[in-house]
Scaffold this motif. Structure first.
Motif, PDB file in Angstrom:
ATOM      1  N   LEU A 137       0.827  -1.209   0.000  1.00 52.18           N
ATOM      2  CA  LEU A 137       0.000   0.000   0.000  1.00 52.18           C
ATOM      3  C   LEU A 137       0.861   1.260   0.000  1.00 52.18           C
ATOM      4  N   LEU A 138       2.001   1.203   0.685  1.00 56.55           N
ATOM      5  CA  LEU A 138       2.902   2.352   0.709  1.00 56.55           C
ATOM      6  C   LEU A 138       3.516   2.601  -0.661  1.00 56.55           C
ATOM      7  N   MET A 139       3.846   1.524  -1.380  1.00 61.61           N
ATOM      8  CA  MET A 139       4.412   1.681  -2.723  1.00 61.61           C
ATOM      9  C   MET A 139       3.422   2.341  -3.678  1.00 61.61           C
ATOM     10  N   GLN A 140       2.145   2.086  -3.487  1.00 59.27           N
ATOM     11  CA  GLN A 140       1.147   2.759  -4.323  1.00 59.27           C
ATOM     12  C   GLN A 140       1.212   4.272  -4.126  1.00 59.27           C
ATOM     13  N   ILE A 141       1.390   4.704  -2.886  1.00 59.46           N
ATOM     14  CA  ILE A 141       1.505   6.140  -2.608  1.00 59.46           C
ATOM     15  C   ILE A 141       2.797   6.694  -3.202  1.00 59.46           C
ATOM     16  N   VAL A 142       3.882   5.937  -3.059  1.00 58.52           N
ATOM     17  CA  VAL A 142       5.175   6.403  -3.579  1.00 58.52           C
ATOM     18  C   VAL A 142       5.126   6.577  -5.088  1.00 58.52           C
ATOM     19  N   TRP A 143       4.576   5.612  -5.805  1.00 56.15           N
ATOM     20  CA  TRP A 143       4.505   5.716  -7.267  1.00 56.15           C
ATOM     21  C   TRP A 143       3.555   6.816  -7.707  1.00 56.15           C
ATOM     22  N   LYS A 144       2.569   7.092  -6.900  1.00 61.24           N
ATOM     23  CA  LYS A 144       1.626   8.158  -7.241  1.00 61.24           C
ATOM     24  C   LYS A 144       2.288   9.531  -7.175  1.00 61.24           C
ATOM     25  N   TYR A 145       3.181   9.717  -6.196  1.00 62.16           N
ATOM     26  CA  TYR A 145       3.806  11.026  -5.996  1.00 62.16           C
ATOM     27  C   TYR A 145       5.306  11.001  -6.282  1.00 62.16           C
TER      28      TYR A 145
ATOM     29  N   THR B 146      -0.928   5.962   7.644  1.00 60.18           N
ATOM     30  CA  THR B 146      -2.267   6.174   7.078  1.00 60.18           C
ATOM     31  C   THR B 146      -2.860   4.915   6.454  1.00 60.18           C
ATOM     32  N   VAL B 147      -2.027   3.934   6.098  1.00 61.40           N
ATOM     33  CA  VAL B 147      -2.541   2.710   5.460  1.00 61.40           C
ATOM     34  C   VAL B 147      -2.728   1.575   6.457  1.00 61.40           C
ATOM     35  N   VAL B 148      -2.389   1.806   7.728  1.00 64.02           N
ATOM     36  CA  VAL B 148      -2.522   0.740   8.733  1.00 64.02           C
ATOM     37  C   VAL B 148      -3.961   0.252   8.874  1.00 64.02           C
ATOM     38  N   PRO B 149      -4.992   1.123   8.940  1.00 66.84           N
ATOM     39  CA  PRO B 149      -6.360   0.616   9.087  1.00 66.84           C
ATOM     40  C   PRO B 149      -6.792  -0.317   7.962  1.00 66.84           C
ATOM     41  N   MET B 150      -6.249  -0.132   6.754  1.00 64.41           N
ATOM     42  CA  MET B 150      -6.598  -1.025   5.651  1.00 64.41           C
ATOM     43  C   MET B 150      -5.695  -2.257   5.629  1.00 64.41           C
ATOM     44  N   ALA B 151      -4.456  -2.113   6.089  1.00 65.57           N
ATOM     45  CA  ALA B 151      -3.527  -3.246   6.067  1.00 65.57           C
ATOM     46  C   ALA B 151      -3.874  -4.298   7.110  1.00 65.57           C
ATOM     47  N   LEU B 152      -4.434  -3.880   8.245  1.00 64.96           N
ATOM     48  CA  LEU B 152      -4.765  -4.842   9.304  1.00 64.96           C
ATOM     49  C   LEU B 152      -5.783  -5.891   8.862  1.00 64.96           C
ATOM     50  N   PRO B 153      -6.936  -5.504   8.264  1.00 64.53           N
ATOM     51  CA  PRO B 153      -7.875  -6.549   7.811  1.00 64.53           C
ATOM     52  C   PRO B 153      -7.262  -7.497   6.784  1.00 64.53           C
ATOM     53  N   ILE B 154      -6.434  -6.956   5.865  1.00 67.82           N
ATOM     54  CA  ILE B 154      -5.780  -7.827   4.875  1.00 67.82           C
ATOM     55  C   ILE B 154      -4.875  -8.829   5.578  1.00 67.82           C
ATOM     56  N   ALA B 155      -4.113  -8.354   6.562  1.00 66.89           N
ATOM     57  CA  ALA B 155      -3.192  -9.238   7.274  1.00 66.89           C
ATOM     58  C   ALA B 155      -3.944 -10.321   8.047  1.00 66.89           C
ATOM     59  N   VAL B 156      -5.032  -9.947   8.697  1.00 70.04           N
ATOM     60  CA  VAL B 156      -5.816 -10.937   9.448  1.00 70.04           C
ATOM     61  C   VAL B 156      -6.393 -11.986   8.500  1.00 70.04           C
ATOM     62  N   LEU B 157      -6.916 -11.559   7.355  1.00 71.11           N
ATOM     63  CA  LEU B 157      -7.479 -12.498   6.387  1.00 71.11           C
ATOM     64  C   LEU B 157      -6.413 -13.458   5.873  1.00 71.11           C
ATOM     65  N   PHE B 158      -5.274 -12.901   5.444  1.00 68.09           N
ATOM     66  CA  PHE B 158      -4.194 -13.706   4.890  1.00 68.09           C
ATOM     67  C   PHE B 158      -3.647 -14.676   5.931  1.00 68.09           C
TER      68      PHE B 158
END
Length: 474
Positions: free
Chosen positions: A27-35, A59-71
């Motif tokens: 998710l962080l790489m998406q921000i980096v490539w965007k800017y 800022t991406v932690v709230p979205m990364a946590l559900p992905i991590a729990v699922l995986f």
């Protein structure tokens, strides 16, 4: 804590930490490539870049946590099934529900952590991220004049040098186009070589030129007729460039305060109440304005038709007077009526746009408000999807769990984005942010029931046999 619980937690926490780190990185790489264009070539200090990355990662932690729990839940239960540890635990009298209990407690704990983070840490992280990114975007690229290229980032000047010495500061065969005196007067400076040096405070750049000429060719002015062309030679000339805009500066702390992304639940509640009160006041003001306009027009129309018309005259008398009015006056009245109607329509359209914009702004606050809850609950919800799914497919490693995790989360995210757009546009109420949860709850219940009861609903071989048996009957 029993030994079996420690074994289950140990098998779960490792993949959880790994997948969380991977999720944050992706998710962080998406921000980096965007800017990336805003970061490259500006001579930023390493500390500034690290600060931006830390804020962006937060800022991406709230979205990364559900992905991590699922995986992690799919991987853990899949590994248990693939290595027959799940069968061994069942043979020992331990049910799937009992196996999932410590994992569920961790998921429940992460739900609370996710909400605390989204409500208290995320607003501060978002503020730091937005303000730092804004400061970086305002900073101009570092002064870097390349050989045989025109450099125009300094306002009012265009510089070209054919050669550049290894020290990075000495330029040779230089041409400087000076446009600071306007388009009617262009000065061209040609020099054999020059030297770049910034002042200690980095506010100005000193460009010392040697052995050259300054050519001036005005297109108008007082001396245009007598001196249309001027050439002045020099041994040394110093040009001073203002490069204060090239420096990195921290913006005002109050610049980004008040944004809905930087508020907690309590602040969002207070702000929404204030915005709705202001919108209700706008409704009332508009109603009064329209009524006043129509009253003024009605009075003006009566005076225009009959100066001595009594205020209490009825509609029948007014109709008779209109019938007796000549054609010219009648056309004038109709023209005035069309003008008033056109103005009223324009007012209505403008007001609708204003109200729509205000409603969308309020809805954005609702979206941010509800997102703090939905992404937190998603940790527990996606666990109820991942854990039973992993025990059913009985495949560990990174292959199937990764594919399944991506598939489930993409479905969750797409449904959530559609619902969010509907809420933002006013097609759905704020509760529409829970559509993804409503969609996944039945799926989680079905998967959990299938896993805990050893149901054959997801057994492909059984479905194949049933289909073959059905075709044989036909």
């Amino acid at each position: 804590m029993k030994r079996i619980d420690r074994l289950i937690l140990k098998s779960f926490l490792g993949p959880l930490a790994l997948t969380f780190a991977i999720s944050v990185f992706v998710l962080l790489m998406q921000i980096v490539w965007k800017y990336i264009d805003d970061l490259v070539g500006k001579g930023l200090e390493f500390g500034v870049i690290v600060e931006l990355m830390v804020y962006a990662a937060a800022t991406v932690v709230p979205m990364a946590l559900p992905i991590a729990v699922l995986f992690a839940s799919i991987m853990t239960m899949g590994n248990f099934g693939e290595k027959y540890e799940l069968v061994a635990m069942k043979a020992g009298g331990i049910s799937v529900g009992r196996i999932m209990r410590p994992l569920a407690l961790v998921a429940l704990l992460l739900t609370g952590v996710a909400f605390y983070f989204a409500n208290n840490v995320l607003p501060a992280a978002m503020y730091g991220y937005r303000s730092t990114l804004y400061d970086i975007q305002r900073k101009k690229p570092a002064v870097s004049i390349r050989p045989s290229e025109y450099y125009s980032d300094i306002d009012g000047y265009v510089i070209r040098a054919n050669k550049k010495d290894p020290d990075g500061r000495t330029l040779r065969d230089i041409i400087v186009y000076d446009h600071t005196q306007g388009i009617n007067r262009t000065n061209i400076i040609v020099a054999d070589h020059g030297y770049l040096q910034s002042t200690p405070d980095d506010q100005y750049l000193l460009f010392t030129l040697y052995d050259g000429h300054t050519y001036s060719e005005p297109s108008d002015g007082e001396n245009y007729e007598s001196r249309p062309y001027t050439s002045i030679g020099f041994d040394e000339q110093i040009l001073t460039f203002d490069i204060s805009s090239f420096a990195f500066r921290k913006s005002d702390n109050e610049l980004f305060m008040g944004s809905y992304q930087m508020m907690n639940v309590k602040q969002l509640d207070t702000t929404v109440r204030q915005l709705k009160t202001a919108l209700d006041k706008r409704y009332e003001d508009y109603d009064l304005a329209i009524i006043e306009k129509m009253r003024v027009y009605k009075t003006h129309l009566r005076e225009k038709r009959e100066p001595h018309t009594v205020a209490g005259s009825g509609y029948i008398e007014v109709a008779k007077r209109i019938a007796d009015t000549n054609v010219t006056a009648r056309r004038k009245i109709l023209q005035q009526g069309r003008s008033v109607a056109s103005n009223a329509m324009n007012d209505v359209q403008m007001y609708n746009q204003i109200v729509s914009s205000d409603n969308e702004f309020i809805n954005r606050h609702y979206i941010e408000w509800m997102r703090k809850y939905t992404l937190s609950v998603a940790c527990l919800l996606l666990f109820l999807i991942g854990a039973p799914f992993g025990s059913i497919v009985r495949k560990g490693g990174l292959g199937l769990p990764l594919v399944a995790s991506v598939g489930f989360f993409v479905l969750y995210y797409v449904v959530g984005m559609i619902a969010e757009k509907s809420v933002r546009e006013g097609a759905m109420g704020p509760d529409g942010m829970w559509v993804s949860t409503y969609v996944f709850i039945p799926m989680g219940i079905l998967l959990t029931y299938s896993a805990t009861t050893d149901s054959s609903i997801f057994d492909g071989s059984i479905w194949k046999k049933r289909i073959q048996k059905l075709f044989r009957r036909k």
